[in-house]
Scaffold this motif. Structure first.
Motif, PDB file in Angstrom:
ATOM      1  N   ALA A 143       0.869  -1.181   0.000  1.00  0.00           N
ATOM      2  CA  ALA A 143       0.000   0.000   0.000  1.00  0.00           C
ATOM      3  C   ALA A 143       0.901   1.225   0.000  1.00  0.00           C
ATOM      4  CB  ALA A 143      -0.913   0.004   1.218  1.00  0.00           C
ATOM      5  N   ALA A 144       0.369   2.311  -0.552  1.00  0.00           N
ATOM      6  CA  ALA A 144       1.124   3.565  -0.597  1.00  0.00           C
ATOM      7  C   ALA A 144       0.144   4.715  -0.426  1.00  0.00           C
ATOM      8  CB  ALA A 144       1.885   3.687  -1.915  1.00  0.00           C
ATOM      9  N   ALA A 145       0.670   5.858  -0.007  1.00  0.00           N
ATOM     10  CA  ALA A 145      -0.149   7.060   0.141  1.00  0.00           C
ATOM     11  C   ALA A 145       0.747   8.276  -0.015  1.00  0.00           C
ATOM     12  CB  ALA A 145      -0.831   7.094   1.508  1.00  0.00           C
ATOM     13  N   LEU A 146       0.145   9.365  -0.471  1.00  0.00           N
ATOM     14  CA  LEU A 146       0.895  10.615  -0.492  1.00  0.00           C
ATOM     15  C   LEU A 146       1.265  11.015   0.928  1.00  0.00           C
ATOM     16  CD1 LEU A 146      -0.976  12.862  -3.073  1.00  0.00           C
ATOM     17  CD2 LEU A 146       1.251  11.729  -3.317  1.00  0.00           C
ATOM     18  N   VAL A 147       0.294  10.917   1.850  1.00  0.00           N
ATOM     19  CA  VAL A 147       0.500  11.402   3.213  1.00  0.00           C
ATOM     20  C   VAL A 147       0.053  10.360   4.228  1.00  0.00           C
ATOM     21  CG1 VAL A 147      -0.084  13.205   4.889  1.00  0.00           C
ATOM     22  CG2 VAL A 147       0.144  13.796   2.462  1.00  0.00           C
ATOM     23  N   ASP A 148       0.926  10.089   5.191  1.00  0.00           N
ATOM     24  CA  ASP A 148       0.590   9.257   6.353  1.00  0.00           C
ATOM     25  C   ASP A 148       0.332  10.208   7.515  1.00  0.00           C
ATOM     26  OD1 ASP A 148       0.391   7.521   8.491  1.00  0.00           O
ATOM     27  OD2 ASP A 148       2.473   6.851   8.410  1.00  0.00           O
ATOM     28  N   ARG A 149      -0.932  10.256   7.976  1.00  0.00           N
ATOM     29  CA  ARG A 149      -1.289  11.103   9.112  1.00  0.00           C
ATOM     30  C   ARG A 149      -1.372  10.300  10.407  1.00  0.00           C
ATOM     31  NH1 ARG A 149      -4.892  15.510   8.858  1.00  0.00           N
ATOM     32  NH2 ARG A 149      -4.265  15.571  11.014  1.00  0.00           N
ATOM     33  N   SER A 150      -0.952   9.025  10.371  1.00  0.00           N
ATOM     34  CA  SER A 150      -1.112   8.144  11.526  1.00  0.00           C
ATOM     35  C   SER A 150       0.040   8.232  12.523  1.00  0.00           C
ATOM     36  CB  SER A 150      -1.246   6.694  11.065  1.00  0.00           C
ATOM     37  OG  SER A 150       0.017   6.162  10.693  1.00  0.00           O
ATOM     38  N   ALA A 151       1.013   9.082  12.259  1.00  0.00           N
ATOM     39  CA  ALA A 151       2.222   9.163  13.093  1.00  0.00           C
ATOM     40  C   ALA A 151       2.987   7.838  13.066  1.00  0.00           C
ATOM     41  CB  ALA A 151       1.884   9.579  14.525  1.00  0.00           C
ATOM     42  N   GLY A 152       2.915   7.145  11.921  1.00  0.00           N
ATOM     43  CA  GLY A 152       3.632   5.885  11.761  1.00  0.00           C
ATOM     44  C   GLY A 152       2.996   4.707  12.456  1.00  0.00           C
ATOM     45  N   GLU A 153       1.781   4.878  12.950  1.00  0.00           N
ATOM     46  CA  GLU A 153       1.125   3.843  13.743  1.00  0.00           C
ATOM     47  C   GLU A 153       0.242   2.902  12.939  1.00  0.00           C
ATOM     48  OE1 GLU A 153       1.578   3.343  17.104  1.00  0.00           O
ATOM     49  OE2 GLU A 153       3.161   4.829  16.835  1.00  0.00           O
ATOM     50  N   VAL A 154      -0.106   3.255  11.709  1.00  0.00           N
ATOM     51  CA  VAL A 154      -1.067   2.471  10.953  1.00  0.00           C
ATOM     52  C   VAL A 154      -0.484   1.109  10.561  1.00  0.00           C
ATOM     53  CG1 VAL A 154      -0.516   3.292   8.621  1.00  0.00           C
ATOM     54  CG2 VAL A 154      -2.851   2.644   9.183  1.00  0.00           C
TER      55      VAL A 154
END
Length: 194
Positions: A143-154
């Protein structure tokens, strides 16, 4: 493309806003990210997709046969990732509340798929999209995303590569810092507020 370059693209497109925002979760923030704005320019969207594709581990990148994204927010970046990787791009949508392939999109059994989103926060919609892809016969290899807003937790259950990670504090209505409490909140975004 370095993190500062990505942030410059977000700011230049007015996708990264500062102020007082009421989020769809009911929490408040001094920052808001509207990824649709950074993707509305095709050249910018293409540059970001090329940068994200280059960031994928080589062993994953060379095995991707299809790109699938969730509608609505992931459609543009999904299309651009398909272009960057030289593979077909499709999307899943929720006509009845559950993601599914429609519009004649099909996967051959075992097709190796990259699931791509614009923004991942909790990972809920990403995991639902991955399940739909696998139900349709595909194998999500990353999986990929432009932005990870999970603080690296996802945890999406597959390798996950974001172009950039952003973490902004959010506040319950009764926890607002004085500078936020002093200004009215704006309700941005695409989801209806409860």
């Amino acid at each position: 493309m370095q993190e500062d370059d990505v942030l410059a693209e977000l700011r230049a497109s007015k996708a990264l806003l500062e102020g007082h925002f009421l989020l769809s979760s009911g929490r408040h923030s001094a920052h808001y990210l509207q990824c649709a704005r950074v993707l509305m320019n095709p050249e910018r969207a293409g540059r970001l997709a090329v940068a994200l594709a280059a960031k994928l581990p080589h062993d994953i990148r060379r095995n991707i046969e299809k790109v699938i994204s969730p509608a609505m927010g992931g459609v543009i970046i999904g299309q651009e990732m398909g272009r960057a990787l030289g593979v077909d791009a499709m999307f899943v949508e929720r006509p009845e509340g559950t993601f599914e392939l429609r519009r004649g999109f099909e996967l051959s059994p075992g097709d190796k798929v990259l699931m791509v989103e614009d923004v991942v926060t909790t990972g809920k919609s990403s995991r639902e999209a991955i399940a739909a892809i696998e139900d349709a016969g595909g194998k999500v290899i990353a999986a990929a995303a432009l932005v990870d807003r999970s603080a690296g937790e996802v945890d999406l259950g597959v390798p996950f590569t974001p172009l950039v990670s952003l973490s902004f504090p959010t506040y319950a209505p009764d926890e607002l810092p004085p500078e936020l409490a002093a200004t009215p909140a704006i309700k941005p975004g695409s989801r209806k507020q409860a």
